[in-house]
Scaffold this active site. Sequence first.
Site, PDB file in Angstrom:
ATOM      1  N   GLY A   1     -20.731 136.682  22.494  1.00 14.51           N
ATOM      2  CA  GLY A   1     -20.492 136.205  21.146  1.00 14.51           C
ATOM      3  C   GLY A   1     -19.208 136.821  20.613  1.00 14.51           C
ATOM      4  O   GLY A   1     -18.864 137.956  20.966  1.00 14.51           O
ATOM      5  N   CYS A   2     -18.493 136.108  19.758  1.00 14.09           N
ATOM      6  CA  CYS A   2     -17.209 136.623  19.265  1.00 14.09           C
ATOM      7  C   CYS A   2     -17.399 137.846  18.379  1.00 14.09           C
ATOM      8  O   CYS A   2     -16.630 138.813  18.471  1.00 14.09           O
ATOM      9  CB  CYS A   2     -16.418 135.527  18.561  1.00 14.09           C
ATOM     10  SG  CYS A   2     -17.332 134.608  17.297  1.00 14.09           S
ATOM     11  N   ASN A   3     -18.424 137.838  17.511  1.00 11.72           N
ATOM     12  CA  ASN A   3     -18.723 139.026  16.715  1.00 11.72           C
ATOM     13  C   ASN A   3     -19.168 140.177  17.611  1.00 11.72           C
ATOM     14  O   ASN A   3     -18.765 141.326  17.416  1.00 11.72           O
ATOM     15  CB  ASN A   3     -19.826 138.725  15.706  1.00 11.72           C
ATOM     16  CG  ASN A   3     -19.408 137.761  14.625  1.00 11.72           C
ATOM     17  OD1 ASN A   3     -18.473 138.006  13.888  1.00 11.72           O
ATOM     18  ND2 ASN A   3     -20.099 136.639  14.545  1.00 11.72           N
TER      19      ASN A   3
END
Length: 342
Positions: free
Chosen positions: A148-150
């Site tokens: 996930g980017c976060n």
Amino acid sequence: MTHRIAILGASGYTGAELVRLISGHPNMSIVALSGQRKAGMAMAEVFPHLRHLDLPVLCRIEDIDFSQVDLCFCALPHKTSQAVIRDLPKGLKIVDLSADFRLREAEAYKRWYGNDHIAMELQAEAVYGLTEFYRDEIRAARLVAGTGCNAATGQFAIRPLISAGVIGLEDIILDMKCAVSGAGRSLKESLLHTELSEGYHAYALGSSHRHIGEFDQEFSALAGRPVRVQFTPHLLPVNRGILCTAYVSGDAAEIHQTLTSAYVGEPFVQVLPFGTAPSTHDVRGSNFVHIGVAGDRIDGRAIVVAVLDNLTKGSSGQALQNANLMLGEDETTALMMAPLFP
């Protein structure tokens, strides 16, 4: 050698970003692009910024001849990817950009994504795609699960500190500022310009954001015991970028030195001089991560700030970085472009 590439879900933001990046790769050729709702359309119609490229027409997944594909990027929605990947040829190399193979335990997947995983037989071979920390496993993998980017942004700030034992594990706070492109290209009322612009708000408060599952999994594995962080994402009316402000306990100078040492030789991670804070402007459109460290006014507390472009290093750039390793290419090929500014 030219590697034949397919991109499933090419009509979304991460699919378009993959096309943009691969167009500059000397040893990759895109031979198939899928877009179920836009099948039959040219990419130039869907993404005019790509009209200068000679690309296949978008098609349905079932119309792709995978015997003519060396590696497939799967940029499909969560829950869709697992069903599609389960039916792909068993020898095909795959980089999945969805969440469907990020979490190693079936119970964790069901908790965070709300449904049973239907391809757990593939989970055992899936490698978590945070390249800088799983490089050797990715190089030998057939199936890589993009982060996930976060989750990636927070891990770049925190992982080396847990490994080195220089921060407390009970009071890690991750305050995340996220660009709207992270929500995908589907039409949503809350993401209309008039609903989102000139505002700034927190969302998924408490324990409801799905990327918490990745923090729990990865940080706990590093520490050898359960680690639970406080994480709050905030939506910004900007197109690209994530900024993570991490609040931790520990000596700020030691934390800075730990991060500096951890990322020596990493081509995409830059640790800034002590006391310097990065901006999302510094990494826009690039595969770079910038990290800054400062001391807090409270003794024994420190602030770590990490930034990356959610569509590039947070997703498609990371996916290409992993694909390079899987195909025996130099890891940085087609990814050393300078950030866009202004």
